[in-house]
Motif scaffolding. Sequence first.
Motif, PDB file in Angstrom:
ATOM      1  N   ARG A 230       0.828  -1.277   0.045  1.00 15.92           N
ATOM      2  CA  ARG A 230      -0.078   0.207  -0.076  1.00 15.92           C
ATOM      3  C   ARG A 230       0.822   1.199  -0.031  1.00 15.92           C
ATOM      4  NH1 ARG A 230      -2.903  -3.634   3.797  1.00 15.92           N
ATOM      5  NH2 ARG A 230      -4.937  -4.060   2.921  1.00 15.92           N
ATOM      6  N   LEU A 231       0.371   2.291  -0.889  1.00 19.54           N
ATOM      7  CA  LEU A 231       1.269   3.577  -0.883  1.00 19.54           C
ATOM      8  C   LEU A 231       1.023   4.285   0.620  1.00 19.54           C
ATOM      9  CD1 LEU A 231       2.827   5.350  -2.820  1.00 19.54           C
ATOM     10  CD2 LEU A 231       0.378   6.430  -3.394  1.00 19.54           C
ATOM     11  N   SER A 232       2.162   4.513   0.970  1.00 14.40           N
ATOM     12  CA  SER A 232       2.408   5.241   2.523  1.00 14.40           C
ATOM     13  C   SER A 232       3.273   6.120   2.462  1.00 14.40           C
ATOM     14  CB  SER A 232       2.629   4.060   3.586  1.00 14.40           C
ATOM     15  OG  SER A 232       3.433   3.051   3.285  1.00 14.40           O
ATOM     16  N   TRP A 233       3.635   6.698   3.573  1.00 12.10           N
ATOM     17  CA  TRP A 233       4.406   7.899   3.816  1.00 12.10           C
ATOM     18  C   TRP A 233       4.843   7.824   5.437  1.00 12.10           C
ATOM     19  CZ3 TRP A 233      -0.465   9.365   3.697  1.00 12.10           C
ATOM     20  CH2 TRP A 233      -0.725  10.485   4.744  1.00 12.10           C
ATOM     21  N   ILE A 234       6.227   8.174   5.688  1.00  8.95           N
ATOM     22  CA  ILE A 234       6.622   8.452   7.061  1.00  8.95           C
ATOM     23  C   ILE A 234       6.020   9.726   7.684  1.00  8.95           C
ATOM     24  CG2 ILE A 234       8.331   8.175   8.773  1.00  8.95           C
ATOM     25  CD1 ILE A 234       7.598   5.501   7.367  1.00  8.95           C
ATOM     26  N   GLU A 237       6.066  14.147  12.254  1.00  9.67           N
ATOM     27  CA  GLU A 237       6.147  14.490  13.673  1.00  9.67           C
ATOM     28  C   GLU A 237       6.157  13.134  14.477  1.00  9.67           C
ATOM     29  OE1 GLU A 237       2.956  16.934  16.592  1.00  9.67           O
ATOM     30  OE2 GLU A 237       2.960  17.009  14.304  1.00  9.67           O
ATOM     31  N   SER A 238       5.212  12.119  14.217  1.00 14.60           N
ATOM     32  CA  SER A 238       5.051  10.868  15.056  1.00 14.60           C
ATOM     33  C   SER A 238       5.964   9.721  14.492  1.00 14.60           C
ATOM     34  CB  SER A 238       3.783  10.564  14.894  1.00 14.60           C
ATOM     35  OG  SER A 238       3.477  10.037  13.445  1.00 14.60           O
ATOM     36  N   GLY A 239       6.493   9.859  13.545  1.00  5.58           N
ATOM     37  CA  GLY A 239       7.286   8.571  12.772  1.00  5.58           C
ATOM     38  C   GLY A 239       6.242   7.549  12.509  1.00  5.58           C
ATOM     39  N   GLN A 240       5.305   7.698  12.654  1.00  7.93           N
ATOM     40  CA  GLN A 240       4.217   6.427  12.139  1.00  7.93           C
ATOM     41  C   GLN A 240       4.089   6.302  10.484  1.00  7.93           C
ATOM     42  OE1 GLN A 240       2.139   4.573  13.811  1.00  7.93           O
ATOM     43  NE2 GLN A 240       2.271   5.311  16.073  1.00  7.93           N
ATOM     44  N   VAL A 241       3.909   5.172   9.995  1.00  6.69           N
ATOM     45  CA  VAL A 241       3.476   4.879   8.715  1.00  6.69           C
ATOM     46  C   VAL A 241       2.075   5.178   8.468  1.00  6.69           C
ATOM     47  CG1 VAL A 241       3.639   3.001   6.889  1.00  6.69           C
ATOM     48  CG2 VAL A 241       5.249   3.280   8.784  1.00  6.69           C
ATOM     49  N   LEU A 242       1.869   6.099   7.608  1.00  5.89           N
ATOM     50  CA  LEU A 242       0.582   6.454   7.316  1.00  5.89           C
ATOM     51  C   LEU A 242       0.125   5.944   5.551  1.00  5.89           C
ATOM     52  CD1 LEU A 242       0.192  10.089   9.000  1.00  5.89           C
ATOM     53  CD2 LEU A 242      -0.343   7.844   9.803  1.00  5.89           C
ATOM     54  N   MET A 243      -0.891   5.565   5.519  1.00 11.82           N
ATOM     55  CA  MET A 243      -1.517   5.332   4.164  1.00 11.82           C
ATOM     56  C   MET A 243      -2.184   6.169   3.241  1.00 11.82           C
ATOM     57  SD  MET A 243      -3.853   1.893   3.164  1.00 11.82           S
ATOM     58  CE  MET A 243      -5.149   2.581   2.501  1.00 11.82           C
ATOM     59  N   MET A 244      -1.878   6.351   2.001  1.00 11.83           N
ATOM     60  CA  MET A 244      -2.443   7.405   1.255  1.00 11.83           C
ATOM     61  C   MET A 244      -3.463   6.793   0.767  1.00 11.83           C
ATOM     62  SD  MET A 244      -2.153  10.483  -0.031  1.00 11.83           S
ATOM     63  CE  MET A 244      -0.254  10.827   0.288  1.00 11.83           C
ATOM     64  N   MET A 249      -4.450  13.950   1.052  1.00 16.20           N
ATOM     65  CA  MET A 249      -3.496  14.329   1.684  1.00 16.20           C
ATOM     66  C   MET A 249      -2.269  14.915   0.982  1.00 16.20           C
ATOM     67  SD  MET A 249      -3.907  14.405   4.799  1.00 16.20           S
ATOM     68  CE  MET A 249      -2.291  14.356   5.553  1.00 16.20           C
ATOM     69  N   LEU A 250      -2.176  14.978  -0.349  1.00 13.83           N
ATOM     70  CA  LEU A 250      -0.682  15.236  -1.060  1.00 13.83           C
ATOM     71  C   LEU A 250      -0.497  16.499  -0.769  1.00 13.83           C
ATOM     72  CD1 LEU A 250      -1.309  12.966  -4.291  1.00 13.83           C
ATOM     73  CD2 LEU A 250       0.558  12.885  -2.740  1.00 13.83           C
ATOM     74  N   PRO A 251      -1.311  17.353  -1.028  1.00 18.91           N
ATOM     75  CA  PRO A 251      -0.854  18.976  -0.736  1.00 18.91           C
ATOM     76  C   PRO A 251      -0.312  19.158   0.626  1.00 18.91           C
ATOM     77  CG  PRO A 251      -3.147  18.688  -1.673  1.00 18.91           C
ATOM     78  CD  PRO A 251      -2.827  17.521  -1.338  1.00 18.91           C
ATOM     79  N   TYR A 252      -0.668  18.458   1.534  1.00 17.49           N
ATOM     80  CA  TYR A 252      -0.256  18.580   3.076  1.00 17.49           C
ATOM     81  C   TYR A 252       1.394  17.907   3.462  1.00 17.49           C
ATOM     82  CZ  TYR A 252      -4.912  20.536   3.281  1.00 17.49           C
ATOM     83  OH  TYR A 252      -5.801  21.228   3.128  1.00 17.49           O
ATOM     84  N   LEU A 253       1.762  17.176   2.528  1.00 16.25           N
ATOM     85  CA  LEU A 253       2.947  16.312   2.843  1.00 16.25           C
ATOM     86  C   LEU A 253       4.140  17.308   2.662  1.00 16.25           C
ATOM     87  CD1 LEU A 253       2.635  12.790   1.180  1.00 16.25           C
ATOM     88  CD2 LEU A 253       1.806  13.669   3.173  1.00 16.25           C
ATOM     89  N   THR A 254       4.987  17.305   3.594  1.00 18.54           N
ATOM     90  CA  THR A 254       6.250  18.187   3.580  1.00 18.54           C
ATOM     91  C   THR A 254       7.257  17.305   2.842  1.00 18.54           C
ATOM     92  OG1 THR A 254       7.442  16.681   5.281  1.00 18.54           O
ATOM     93  CG2 THR A 254       6.084  18.493   6.072  1.00 18.54           C
ATOM     94  N   GLU A 255       8.159  17.962   2.235  1.00 14.44           N
ATOM     95  CA  GLU A 255       9.230  17.370   1.213  1.00 14.44           C
ATOM     96  C   GLU A 255       9.769  16.274   1.894  1.00 14.44           C
ATOM     97  OE1 GLU A 255      13.500  18.746  -0.763  1.00 14.44           O
ATOM     98  OE2 GLU A 255      12.293  20.334   0.212  1.00 14.44           O
TER      99      GLU A 255
END
Length: 324
Positions: A230-234, A237-244, A249-255
């Motif tokens: 599943r497409l996900s990012w880290i 702030e929390s270090g959690q793996v979050l799923m897209m 949510m794309l516009p809110y992701l940091t670099e």
Amino acid sequence: MTQAHDESGSDRSKPLTDAETTNHLRKLEAEAIHVIREVVACFENPCIFFSSGKDSTVLLHLARKAFWPAPVPLPLLHIDTTWEFAAMRAFRDQMVDRHNLNAHAHINKDALEQGIHPIESGSVAYNDHMKTQALKQALDHHRFDAAIGGARREEEPSRAKERIFSFRDGNHQWDPRGQRPEPWNMCNARLGPGESVRAFPLSDWTELDIWVYIMTEAMPIVPLYFADERLSWIDDESGQVLMMDDDRMLPYLTETERGSLKPRSIRFRTLGCYPQTGAVESTATTVAEIVQEMLAAKTTEREGRLLDRDQTGSMEKKKREGYF
């Protein structure tokens, strides 16, 4: 299978045998069914909280058993934040259609029109408006005097303070010091003016009990509980793996978060709003494999719930204000 407990409640290192596991689960099942029947017998207009998660799915399964072959005599109530995983909504609709259930889904439309958002509004405001206030609105609108929920005492410290019948005042607020005693599991169902009850038939269950019961009963569950690519990012702030789950949510992701965005073999131990629900890296694709993971787990499922960390004493504060 499940861990044994001595009379003091402490774990023994020896796992339960298959026969002991079956006996343990049947005792939990009988207690839960008794509580569900008590709620239906004692209150005028009860409902079942249904989120589509594993606990509420077990709760629905138990309610169907409690009144079989008659239909479930109380409606489901789903609080829709509009940010839950798409698979949860699909599963909810499948269960309602399959079992011909009466279900109500409620959205806090005023908050939605105000633009309340999990990122732009902040976690505290978002969870208050889209969960706590939405729940209170729904209970008032349908005049439910009792609501059966899937909370378990072992999942989170404030949950451990709950009685099986958890009384709320006229504003749905919870005072843990003002709850009624329940000697020998006897519950007092009398309501004062404006009071209502949250009932928790799964109070004595553990996460492992839930999964072994799901396996034993061959129950369907949301596919997100099983590992898949599943497409996900880290989360920074929390270090959690979050799923897209979708592209909102794309516009809110940091670099940095964009750089971590990639497919991972993940699954979820708990489900909620996808910007606030961490996954675990896993290869478990069957319930039996999930049970094996649970036997080795060193953390609780609530570790993946970012809403539990948005303020000091977060869950207890939410519960005092009327949350589940």
